[in-house]
Design a protein around this motif. Structure first.
Motif, mmCIF file in Angstrom:
data_model
loop_
_atom_site.group_PDB
_atom_site.id
_atom_site.type_symbol
_atom_site.label_atom_id
_atom_site.label_comp_id
_atom_site.label_asym_id
_atom_site.label_seq_id
_atom_site.Cartn_x
_atom_site.Cartn_y
_atom_site.Cartn_z
ATOM 1 N N GLU A 322 -27.915 111.608 53.051
ATOM 2 C CA GLU A 322 -27.468 112.155 51.773
ATOM 3 C C GLU A 322 -28.614 112.226 50.767
ATOM 4 O O GLU A 322 -28.563 113.001 49.803
ATOM 5 C CB GLU A 322 -26.327 111.301 51.209
ATOM 6 N N VAL A 323 -29.635 111.401 50.985
ATOM 7 C CA VAL A 323 -30.791 111.380 50.081
ATOM 8 C C VAL A 323 -31.865 112.357 50.546
ATOM 9 O O VAL A 323 -32.344 113.204 49.778
ATOM 10 C CB VAL A 323 -31.371 109.955 49.986
ATOM 11 N N PHE A 324 -32.250 112.244 51.814
ATOM 12 C CA PHE A 324 -33.377 113.033 52.314
ATOM 13 C C PHE A 324 -32.962 114.367 52.917
ATOM 14 O O PHE A 324 -33.805 115.252 53.105
ATOM 15 C CB PHE A 324 -34.144 112.228 53.378
ATOM 16 N N GLY A 325 -31.670 114.520 53.222
ATOM 17 C CA GLY A 325 -31.214 115.656 54.012
ATOM 18 C C GLY A 325 -31.239 115.255 55.477
ATOM 19 O O GLY A 325 -32.188 114.613 55.930
ATOM 20 N N PRO A 326 -30.186 115.601 56.251
ATOM 21 C CA PRO A 326 -30.097 115.122 57.628
ATOM 22 C C PRO A 326 -31.287 115.492 58.496
ATOM 23 O O PRO A 326 -31.725 114.708 59.331
ATOM 24 C CB PRO A 326 -28.799 115.755 58.147
ATOM 25 N N GLU A 327 -31.842 116.691 58.288
ATOM 26 C CA GLU A 327 -32.965 117.125 59.124
ATOM 27 C C GLU A 327 -34.233 116.313 58.865
ATOM 28 O O GLU A 327 -35.169 116.328 59.670
ATOM 29 C CB GLU A 327 -33.250 118.616 58.918
ATOM 30 N N ASN A 328 -34.262 115.590 57.752
ATOM 31 C CA ASN A 328 -35.441 114.792 57.399
ATOM 32 C C ASN A 328 -35.270 113.308 57.702
ATOM 33 O O ASN A 328 -36.145 112.507 57.370
ATOM 34 C CB ASN A 328 -35.758 114.969 55.914
ATOM 35 N N VAL A 329 -34.164 112.944 58.310
ATOM 36 C CA VAL A 329 -33.952 111.578 58.790
ATOM 37 C C VAL A 329 -34.117 111.602 60.300
ATOM 38 O O VAL A 329 -33.342 112.248 61.015
ATOM 39 C CB VAL A 329 -32.567 111.046 58.395
ATOM 40 N N ILE A 330 -35.153 110.940 60.812
ATOM 41 C CA ILE A 330 -35.523 111.026 62.226
ATOM 42 C C ILE A 330 -35.728 109.609 62.756
ATOM 43 O O ILE A 330 -36.858 109.127 62.864
ATOM 44 C CB ILE A 330 -36.799 111.886 62.414
ATOM 45 N N PRO A 331 -34.636 108.911 63.064
ATOM 46 C CA PRO A 331 -34.768 107.533 63.535
ATOM 47 C C PRO A 331 -35.274 107.478 64.972
ATOM 48 O O PRO A 331 -34.877 108.279 65.813
ATOM 49 C CB PRO A 331 -33.343 106.986 63.424
ATOM 50 N N ASN A 332 -36.140 106.537 65.248
ATOM 51 C CA ASN A 332 -36.690 106.376 66.590
ATOM 52 C C ASN A 332 -35.869 105.380 67.404
ATOM 53 O O ASN A 332 -35.278 104.451 66.861
ATOM 54 C CB ASN A 332 -38.130 105.872 66.496
ATOM 55 N N PHE A 333 -35.825 105.604 68.700
ATOM 56 C CA PHE A 333 -35.374 104.557 69.612
ATOM 57 C C PHE A 333 -36.429 104.378 70.695
ATOM 58 O O PHE A 333 -37.253 105.268 70.933
ATOM 59 C CB PHE A 333 -33.989 104.853 70.194
ATOM 60 N N VAL A 334 -36.454 103.216 71.312
ATOM 61 C CA VAL A 334 -37.485 102.870 72.288
ATOM 62 C C VAL A 334 -36.979 103.238 73.673
ATOM 63 O O VAL A 334 -36.182 102.499 74.264
ATOM 64 C CB VAL A 334 -37.853 101.376 72.198
ATOM 65 N N GLY A 335 -37.391 104.381 74.157
ATOM 66 C CA GLY A 335 -36.884 104.903 75.411
ATOM 67 C C GLY A 335 -37.236 104.015 76.587
ATOM 68 O O GLY A 335 -38.408 103.800 76.885
ATOM 69 N N GLY A 336 -36.222 103.495 77.258
ATOM 70 C CA GLY A 336 -36.425 102.662 78.432
ATOM 71 C C GLY A 336 -36.090 101.210 78.218
ATOM 72 O O GLY A 336 -35.841 100.472 79.166
ATOM 73 N N VAL A 337 -36.079 100.774 76.943
ATOM 74 C CA VAL A 337 -35.841 99.355 76.689
ATOM 75 C C VAL A 337 -34.408 98.972 77.049
ATOM 76 O O VAL A 337 -34.124 97.795 77.334
ATOM 77 C CB VAL A 337 -36.186 99.011 75.220
ATOM 78 N N GLU A 338 -33.512 99.947 77.110
ATOM 79 C CA GLU A 338 -32.131 99.636 77.479
ATOM 80 C C GLU A 338 -31.985 99.310 78.965
ATOM 81 O O GLU A 338 -30.932 98.891 79.429
ATOM 82 C CB GLU A 338 -31.180 100.763 77.059
ATOM 83 N N LEU A 339 -33.094 99.481 79.718
ATOM 84 C CA LEU A 339 -33.118 99.095 81.128
ATOM 85 C C LEU A 339 -33.877 97.788 81.356
ATOM 86 O O LEU A 339 -34.050 97.359 82.493
ATOM 87 C CB LEU A 339 -33.765 100.200 81.966
#
Length: 440
Positions: A322-339
């Motif tokens: 709501e502050v930055f606009g959805p296209e400007n919120v880009i959260p990272n996740f650590v690919g593979g750590v769920e394994l």
């Protein structure tokens, strides 16, 4: 899905494996498949690979080590001479130029050697591509009034595109009961200091402004800066976490208004704090959620789970749009750590199913997560265990691409051009797959 068995059966990199992935995943560019395999396995640089004609930018260790073994155990110059990234092209698969972050691993099947005076990457005896190393920016020749080198204060990555400002090189989530289990920010700091390298823990605003003045005068490649660092739980330099990090974009934008796109990688803040950063000039916000599954989040990110909590974290990510606009919120996740062992899922299918739920949740709201490929760094809680199989990363890229396309979302801003042969984001191939039409 090509593999659903337990993860004890993790095929090592080989040419037949890559060729199998090429046949199976025709919706993914081969550049992305090879990139993910190199990221998961790392690179063994032969000493000769450093004997190149032109000077190049070596690793600045800008936030994490991204190495498979301790710094002190790296031999033959890899601890000081390994390039920040490589750009490979040609080879067995006829690759377009592909930028890949360097992760030192003397046990990797990927070997960097010299061929006719040029660094060349091999998998066993097969040439995967001719390699380029990143050039040294002209402004790296300077030294600040306080005696610091540019690569210590404002290192550049992504082939010159991104200025990476790790303004706090430690994290107040400390010890295995609080630290994120995959993260070696504190351990990397200790390694760098232990090696006798200059490695400033808290960066001075004036040092950053001085280095950026050289970038402003001499550089046309850098387009973005990222402000990041470890979490602040109490205070730092007599400032709260928000006030500590806020001082940097305020100073940068006051001195160089809109010269570069400003990004912030930090904890998930409440809306009123997000607004402060937006007002200061930050355009892109990365409140990284790390892993989607709630149980895994609490195991793998114990400090974040304890201090903020999973539900609060996810809510704050959504509210920040709501502050930055959805296209400007880009959260990272650590690919593979769920394994990862001991808490992770036992099959690729389970891991992808969970992660895809997170992708769908965010992308349905116009928020586009991105991922980095997990590197099992030795001093972390998760330690030196085998990383995910290549099929996992192919399935992850497919899930990301399909979800992204199904919602008709725009290319994430602040990452440069998308697509094979163009992408510069070096720690995963999510940008490489955007717009790829597939092959027959």
């Amino acid at each position: 899905m090509a593999e659903t068995s337990t993860l004890n059966q993790r095929p090592a990199s080989s040419l037949p494996l890559l060729e199998e992935m090429e046949r199976t995943y025709k919706d993914l560019p081969m550049e992305a498949i090879v990139k993910q395999d190199i990221l998961r396995q790392g690179i063994h640089f032969f000493p000769e690979a450093f004997q190149v004609r032109d000077p190049y930018k070596s690793k600045d260790y800008f936030i994490f080590s991204f190495d498979h073994i301790p710094l002190a155990d790296l031999k033959d110059g890899a601890d000081t001479k390994a390039p920040e990234e490589i750009k490979i092209s040609g080879g067995h698969f006829g690759l377009l130029k592909t930028v890949i972050s360097t992760r030192n691993n003397p046990n990797s099947p990927y070997k960097m050697k010299l061929k006719e005076g040029k660094p060349t990457l091999y998998l066993e005896d097969t040439e995967i591509g001719t390699a380029e190393y990143p050039p040294i920016p002209s402004w790296y020749r300077h030294k600040t009034k306080s005696g610091k080198l540019p690569g210590e204060i404002a290192p550049v990555i992504e082939w010159g595109y991104l200025l990476y400002l790790t303004v706090f090189r430690n994290c107040q989530y400390f010890g295995k009961d609080e630290e994120c289990a995959y993260c070696d920010i504190n351990h990397n700091y200790r390694q760098q200091k232990g090696a006798g390298r200059p490695y400033t823990g808290v960066k001075d605003v004036e040092d950053i402004l001085e280095v950026l003045s050289w970038v402003d005068a001499e550089d046309e490649i850098a387009k973005v800066y990222t402000i990041t660092g470890g979490s602040v739980l109490t205070n730092l330099k007599k400032k709260s976490e928000v006030d500590f990090y806020l001082q940097y974009p305020e100073a940068i934008e006051a001195r160089f208004p809109k010269r570069w796109m400003g990004k912030l990688v930090a904890q998930a803040f409440e809306k009123e704090d997000c607004q402060k950063f937006k007002d200061a000039g930050i355009q892109i916000y990365h409140p990284n959620y790390e892993v989607w599954d709630k149980t895994l989040f609490e195991k793998i990110c114990p400090g974040k789970a304890s201090w903020i909590g999973y539900e609060n974290w996810i809510r704050r990510v959504v509210d920040s749009a709501e502050v930055f606009g959805p296209e400007n919120v880009i959260p990272n996740f650590v690919g593979g750590v769920e394994l990862s062992e001991p808490w992770g899922f036992k099959t690729v299918k389970e891991a992808i199913t969970s992660t895809k739920q997170g992708l769908d949740f965010f992308m349905s709201k116009g928020i586009v997560p991105r991922f980095t490929a997990w590197c099992p760094e030795p001093y972390t809680t998760l330690g030196q265990q085998a990383g995910p199989p290549l099929v996992y990363f192919c399935e992850l890229l497919r899930a990301w691409k399909e979800t992204f396309e199904s919602y008709g979302l725009p290319t994430p801003p602040g990452y440069g051009e998308p697509g094979p042969g163009k992408a510069v984001f070096s720690v995963s191939a999510f940008m490489d797959v955007i717009g790829y039409p597939g092959r027959n």
